[in-house]
Design a protein around this motif. Structure first.
Motif, mmCIF file in Angstrom:
data_model
loop_
_atom_site.group_PDB
_atom_site.id
_atom_site.type_symbol
_atom_site.label_atom_id
_atom_site.label_comp_id
_atom_site.label_asym_id
_atom_site.label_seq_id
_atom_site.Cartn_x
_atom_site.Cartn_y
_atom_site.Cartn_z
ATOM 1 N N HIS A 440 0.883 -1.464 -0.093
ATOM 2 C CA HIS A 440 -0.160 -0.264 -0.404
ATOM 3 C C HIS A 440 1.153 1.536 0.197
ATOM 4 N N GLU A 441 2.068 1.129 0.847
ATOM 5 C CA GLU A 441 2.852 2.467 1.048
ATOM 6 C C GLU A 441 3.260 2.656 -0.256
ATOM 7 N N HIS A 444 2.137 4.126 -3.506
ATOM 8 C CA HIS A 444 1.752 5.779 -2.601
ATOM 9 C C HIS A 444 3.104 6.036 -3.283
ATOM 10 N N HIS A 476 -3.491 10.480 3.732
ATOM 11 C CA HIS A 476 -3.456 10.845 2.713
ATOM 12 C C HIS A 476 -5.137 10.959 2.556
ATOM 13 N N GLU A 481 -5.590 7.189 -1.439
ATOM 14 C CA GLU A 481 -6.387 5.659 -0.632
ATOM 15 C C GLU A 481 -6.347 4.480 -0.583
ATOM 16 N N ASN A 528 -2.288 7.113 7.768
ATOM 17 C CA ASN A 528 -3.463 6.517 7.348
ATOM 18 C C ASN A 528 -4.213 4.861 7.902
ATOM 19 N N ARG A 538 -8.253 -1.038 4.612
ATOM 20 C CA ARG A 538 -7.322 -0.374 4.153
ATOM 21 C C ARG A 538 -7.443 -2.532 2.796
#
Ligand SMILES: [Zn+2]
Length: 625
Positions: A440-441, A444, A476, A481, A528, A538
């Motif tokens: 997930h990161e 980004h 974010h 997200e 987040n 998530r």
């Protein structure tokens, strides 16, 4: 049989997972303190302070213990060479005791020495507490939770400052272990912090009776065990319980008990408080476990909780008032462009982002919230690299990872640095789940969702350590997200973890099951949240993946208890993987997803890590399946 171990999927990695962690642990144990303290003075001999033999059995035991005691851990360090900001000077050798009475005198003296040595320290203290309710199938399970994070001033009064919103304090800070008014349950973070010492002011023969019980090993350290009882009319809030005293220097290494008698309307917790030998001559408070509650039939008082208190950051610079205005040092960004070339606008933008990233990483480390770069990062970076390589991601700068030292489950990224909390690494059941939260990161970063650039201005780094959460933030907007989650799923499906996404689905289901009760654990402070209002948000696309969650299936490990993976060195904040042998799960109650458990650190003497790591590593590599 399934066990709590990432080695299940470690085969996905080219290099052996355990190989990495084993070597890392050895190195951290062996080299960490040496870097901080000056070389031992050759003119001062090692301290021969084993108890002199008074009985035949003692003679035999002393002889048995003589080999390990030849380590340099008790060599004293000349006062003049101990520079500011490093470890306190080891105490001078003392005469070997010949009676238990003398042993009592020695550990009382050492306890006062420890209180004095740590009096100018302001370590970080974190308490995470879960209230419990009784579940017919699973036993005590969390019903709600509380979280406290602060700096502990170990000076005259043992006071603390909070990183989180100011708790109501005032007079309550004076109540030890205070759980104010049972009917209106209100936990005082100060109460947990107090438990670093048996008695801050009056630990002596005037106030206490000490009775020797037996010898006992805690980990590799042989201890003398004493029961401690306050003398009649010695005052309120005295320590009542048992202490373990190591038998070389006679430092207290563990305290277990409570405080007694309690003032009106106050209730003292029970505690199990552990210390680690991280610097020569001293054992510093590191972990405190507290637990209250009795769910047996007929018990009326259903107040019940479990709490872990962790202390770290002893070697942080003392955060006095002046510090807030001190200009911080920012390492110059190394200019790697060919000579005689000016930065293009895009290059300038990237340099700017890197400067912001470096500022933030440095500031968080200095605030005691981020572990220094270490071996755990190599493991995290290997997982990130697996995602990058299989997705043909080629970024201008390599992605770095760092570990946030706190328990709440959170990730965030700033520039090309991905940060993941210790608590989150702890509860992830396997490498695929780790890859999922990191993806997930990474998404980004790949999508260019960079929001830290304002931190390239140095004035924005000038705040007190306790003000970190008010001054830094990496949240974010919802659109970013969602885009990052979508990209993350794409990255995972192209990666070596594609066949393991059922495990990720299981983890998310377990998280969803516990989310309503674990609001504090899921409250993020910089990034987040993984879940909000009791709802996991998530990587939702993966939640339906895999089988249904079934607590009765013993081979289904969806999430782990807290504290199972990452070990923090409370002196220098270095993070490393725990070297625990896997333990077989025999009932649904053994699973304890996201739960607090007691601490049981394997005690070792300072400097003994290198030799002692071998058997643990060997047993680990045998039990990985
Ligand atoms: Zn995000």
């Amino acid at each position: 049989m399934r066990t709590w171990n990432w080695t299940l999927t470690a085969a996905l990695l080219g290099s052996s997972f355990l190989g990495i962690t084993g070597a890392a642990a050895q190195q951290a144990d062996g080299t960490q303190p040496a870097a901080q303290s000056p070389a031992p003075d050759a003119t001062q001999t090692a301290q021969p302070s084993q108890p002199a033999a008074t009985t035949a059995t003692q003679t035999a035991q002393a002889a048995a213990a003589s080999a390990p005691s030849s380590s340099p851990s008790t060599t004293s360090v000349p006062a003049s060479s101990a520079s500011a900001g490093t470890a306190p000077v080891a105490p001078a050798p003392m005469a070997a005791p010949t009676t238990m009475d003398q042993v009592v005198n020695l550990f009382i003296e050492r306890e006062h020495g420890l209180i004095k040595a740590l009096s100018n320290r302001t370590p970080v203290v974190e308490t995470y507490l879960q209230n419990l309710t009784s579940d017919p199938q699973l036993g005590p399970v969390p019903s709600e939770d509380h979280y406290f994070l602060g700096r502990l001033d170990m000076g005259e009064t043992v006071d603390r400052k909070d990183y989180l919103k100011e708790e109501e304090k005032g007079m309550q800070t004076r109540l030890l272990g205070g759980l104010q008014k049972l009917y209106k349950v209100q936990y005082q973070p100060m109460g947990f912090s107090w438990m670093v010492y048996a008695d801050r002011t009056d630990f002596d023969r005037e106030h206490y009776n000490f009775s020797y019980i037996r010898r006992e090993f805690l980990g590799e350290v042989r201890c003398l065990v004493f029961d401690v009882k306050p003398k009649p009319k010695s005052g309120r809030g005295r320590f009542l319980g048992r202490i373990w005293v190591e038998d070389q220097d006679f430092n207290i290494v563990r305290l277990n008990g409570t405080y007694y008698p309690a003032p009106r309307n106050t209730y003292f917790f029970h505690m199990d408080s552990w210390r680690l030998n991280l610097i020569p001559g001293y054992w510093v408070p590191a972990f405190i476990y507290s637990e209250e509650g009795d769910f047996s039939a007929g018990v009326k008082n259903k107040l019940a909780f479990k709490a872990q208190t962790r202390i770290w950051g002893y070697d942080l610079k003392k955060g006095d008032k002046d510090d807030e205005l001190t200009q911080i040092r920012v390492d110059a960004v190394k200019d790697e462009s060919p000579a005689a070339q000016d930065a293009s606008p895009l290059q300038a933008e990237r340099e700017w982002q890197q400067q912001a990233e470096d500022n933030v990483v440095e500031r968080l480390t200095r605030a005691g919230l981020l572990a220094p770069e270490g071996d755990l990062d190599h493991i995290l970076q290997t997982v990130v690299n697996n995602l990058e390589v299989t997705n043909n991601i080629d970024l201008p700068r390599p992605v770095r990872t760092r570990v946030l030292l706190t328990s709440p489950l959170e990730t965030f990224s700033v520039g090309n640095t991905i940060v993941i909390s210790r608590g989150l690494v702890d509860v992830l059941p396997d490498e695929a789940s780790l890859a999922a939260v990191l993806s997930h990161e990474l998404a980004h970063i790949v999508l260019g969702h960079n929001l830290g650039s304002k931190y390239a201005f140095n004035d924005r780094m000038l705040f007190s350590d306790e003000g970190t959460y008010q001054n830094l933030g990496f949240k974010h907007i919802p659109e970013e997200e969602q885009a990052a989650d979508k990209k993350a799923v794409d990255l995972l499906k192209n990666s070596p973890y594609a066949q393991k996404l059922d495990n990720v689905g299981l983890f998310l289901k377990a998280l969803q099951q516990r989310a309503p009760a674990l609001g504090a654990l899921l409250t993020t402070h910089l990034g987040n949240p993984l879940a909000e209002g009791g709802q996991v948000n998530r990587l939702q696309a993966l939640e339906s993946q895999g089988p249904a969650l079934d607590m009765n299936k013993l081979d289904q490990i969806a999430a782990l208890p807290l504290g199972g993976r990452v070990k923090i060195n409370p002196w220098d904040d270095k993070a490393e993987m725990v070297k625990a042998s896997p333990v077989a799960i025999t009932s649904a109650r053994d699973k304890m997803p996201f739960e607090v458990t007691p601490f049981y650190p394997r005690l070792a003497r300072y400097g003994a890590g290198a030799t002692n790591a071998t058997p643990t590593t060997a047993s680990n590599s045998n039990s990985g399946n």
